[in-house]
Enzyme design. Sequence first.
Site, PDB file in Angstrom:
ATOM      1  N   LYS A 116       9.957  -5.993  -4.571  1.00  0.00           N
ATOM      2  CA  LYS A 116       9.868  -4.531  -4.512  1.00  0.00           C
ATOM      3  C   LYS A 116      11.250  -3.894  -4.387  1.00  0.00           C
ATOM      4  CE  LYS A 116       5.190  -3.935  -2.627  1.00  0.00           C
ATOM      5  NZ  LYS A 116       4.720  -5.305  -2.645  1.00  0.00           N
ATOM      6  N   LYS A 158       7.055  -2.975   4.265  1.00  0.00           N
ATOM      7  CA  LYS A 158       6.327  -3.596   3.161  1.00  0.00           C
ATOM      8  C   LYS A 158       6.967  -4.923   2.791  1.00  0.00           C
ATOM      9  CE  LYS A 158       5.266  -0.724  -0.204  1.00  0.00           C
ATOM     10  NZ  LYS A 158       5.443   0.305  -1.261  1.00  0.00           N
ATOM     11  N   GLY A 165      -2.293  -4.804  -0.760  1.00  0.00           N
ATOM     12  CA  GLY A 165      -2.397  -4.274   0.596  1.00  0.00           C
ATOM     13  C   GLY A 165      -1.951  -5.241   1.671  1.00  0.00           C
ATOM     14  N   HIS A 208      -2.377   8.122  -4.059  1.00  0.00           N
ATOM     15  CA  HIS A 208      -1.959   6.896  -4.738  1.00  0.00           C
ATOM     16  C   HIS A 208      -2.449   6.998  -6.183  1.00  0.00           C
ATOM     17  CE1 HIS A 208      -1.509   2.257  -4.520  1.00  0.00           C
ATOM     18  NE2 HIS A 208      -1.518   2.640  -5.778  1.00  0.00           N
ATOM     19  N   HIS A 235      -4.818  -0.275   3.561  1.00  0.00           N
ATOM     20  CA  HIS A 235      -3.969  -0.271   2.369  1.00  0.00           C
ATOM     21  C   HIS A 235      -4.623  -0.978   1.186  1.00  0.00           C
ATOM     22  CE1 HIS A 235      -0.816   1.348   4.883  1.00  0.00           C
ATOM     23  NE2 HIS A 235      -0.881   0.298   5.670  1.00  0.00           N
ATOM     24  N   GLU A 275       2.682   2.000 -10.175  1.00  0.00           N
ATOM     25  CA  GLU A 275       2.040   2.721  -9.088  1.00  0.00           C
ATOM     26  C   GLU A 275       2.992   3.752  -8.491  1.00  0.00           C
ATOM     27  OE1 GLU A 275      -0.092   0.332  -6.348  1.00  0.00           O
ATOM     28  OE2 GLU A 275      -0.894  -1.000  -7.873  1.00  0.00           O
ATOM     29  N   ARG A 292       0.413  -7.330 -14.134  1.00  0.00           N
ATOM     30  CA  ARG A 292      -0.855  -8.006 -14.416  1.00  0.00           C
ATOM     31  C   ARG A 292      -1.922  -6.957 -14.671  1.00  0.00           C
ATOM     32  NH1 ARG A 292      -3.307  -6.694  -9.640  1.00  0.00           N
ATOM     33  NH2 ARG A 292      -2.052  -6.744  -7.756  1.00  0.00           N
TER      34      ARG A 292
END
Length: 666
Positions: A116, A158, A165, A208, A235, A275, A292
């Site tokens: 990330k 995160k 999640g 989201h 989440h 996202e 994916r």
Amino acid sequence: MFEKILIANRGEIACRVIKTARRMGIRTVAVYSEADASARHVRMADEAVLIGPASVKESYLVIERIIAAAKQTGAQAIHPGYGFLSENEAFCHACDEAGIVFIGPPVSAIHAMGSKSEAKKIMGAAGVPLTPGYHGDDQDPAYLHQQADGIGYPVLIKAAAGGGGKGMRLVEKSADFIEMLASCKREAISSFGDDHVLIEKYITRPRHIEIQVFGDTQGNCVYLFERDCSVQRRHQKVLEEAPAPGMTLERRAAMGKAAVDAAKAVGYVGAGTVEFIANQDGSFYFMEMNTRLQVEHPVTEMITGLDLVEWQLRVAAGEPLPLAQEQLQIRGHALEARIYAEDPDKGFLPSIGKLVHLSPPGEGLHVRVDTGVEEGDEISPHYDPMIAKLIVWDQNRDRALARMLQALAEYRVVGVSNNIEFLSRLTACPAFATADLDTGLIEREKAYLFPEGKEAPAEVWLIAALAELLRETNRAEDKAARGRDPKSPWHARDGWRVNATAHRGLIFRLGEVQKTVNVAYRADGYTLTVDGRSVEARGELNPRGLMRVELDGTRMDATVIAAAEKRHVFAQGRAWQLANVDPLYHAGEGGGAEGGLLAPMPGKVIALIAAEGATVEKGAPLLILEAMKMEHTITAPGPGTVKAFRFAVGDQVGDGAELVDFEVAK
């Protein structure tokens, strides 16, 4: 096009891929663990290969065994599904080395988006909006704490390699940061084998919203519009829909462009999802890119009329994208509800067991059910407890909501706790119905979604009693038909008496409430009395528990499933679990050590928080149990003393095992 593909996954996604492959004339190979030997995806595939024990670390995550299975069966390509190895660059590289096509993006794209923190650097360079935060390599807890203090609370920790999640912790104040960081890192190591984390500013009331992108080997890239996945618990997404409510054409174009720019920045090929966290004012920030297919891809399929798995297969075979951006259109509105084996009233605690009865709503133009299980299958502790995805479509959002409520009312699950009633309340919740959406919706609408007390109406008790009587009659008729004298009066269950009316009482219990339904037999049915109300009752019951009920001339449909002493009553869009009480049975005195704390399900002890001999207050954390891919903290039931732990860190425990010898203060 490929002649044979292997699916390196299980459950509903494996079944989903098999359906498209079969339609396209492509043979399929399933892989399975010992626990999945009789699973639905194994039964559906043309071939199946055993790859190891139940543990995913010894089966579905073992790259060498999956590659060997593909070679053994002559599969030309591997579809990774989602989860497991779907975003694992080592697996993608192993496919390349073996000369097997990986149905997904190239290794370079997986590598770029796999972290990330690295992904955010690339997105920043590509001009994609980013959330304020720390995405660096310095993982010293004190330094991370300092960065969080500088960003300002609340912040979100995160796992850099996370997804689904997992490995996420919301920190409201500085004093909680170190404890939350440790918990996040433990889960990250367990789930992804990497405890590297990043820290981001937590956006208040965020939505989201994710964009479905698709690229091919010719350099073409399109976006297939957006999905709103704001409704979440822990989440993890619960309800998804497409298109996003309130989305303007301008905002859709801006988010779509940002998503395509993100995909092009890493040379993306295949299906991917970008996202975003969106503010209520319309601004949005890149969150992550999933390299994916997504669990919620069916809502995109429903509004576009496309098969995204077919697109994946065609692109992986070297074909160009079937459509250009200007050819893509939105039609109607779609919703997806994830049907889980879990108990929403107990913190969404997963449930395991046999699916004694499973009856989904009928499929058609408006309703679709993607599932990996059938009646009689087991929901095991080894894998995600999803039963199915229920997808509905209609011309607009209001009509789609009505479709979802109807489909949920028709869904019947017996054998495990499930979230169907919760999903019905969630769909009907005024905040969701009016599209007042954000990721905290479930928490802020707690009073509506988790009502106190579930008193059953009189009809529920009457239907349960009528079902019991009809079941007795059906059994007697079956026995008579198999006997030597089918006409014998001894087979009759009509309550006949000489110059009298037969009476009896049927006792049922719901929670702490116990009621007796008094029965008087009549020539054409029964008179049933409960809570002082008497009705004339008759009906029909088939072997699947489906009932046609008539109470005082009012007809209705219901379902009553008997499982041991339990009677699962489905009526008027609700579900009730009653117990049939045998007045001749008297349970013994309850056992179990006083103050003993029991495991809510099978799992592994991963941390002992309190010390033996310590005096603690009510609610103090005692130990952490890992089960069904989640951490569960066992807390003190009241003030008292931790006398001893029954298990050590790393021990596996069974359902109901006594974990702690706890002495409650007198």
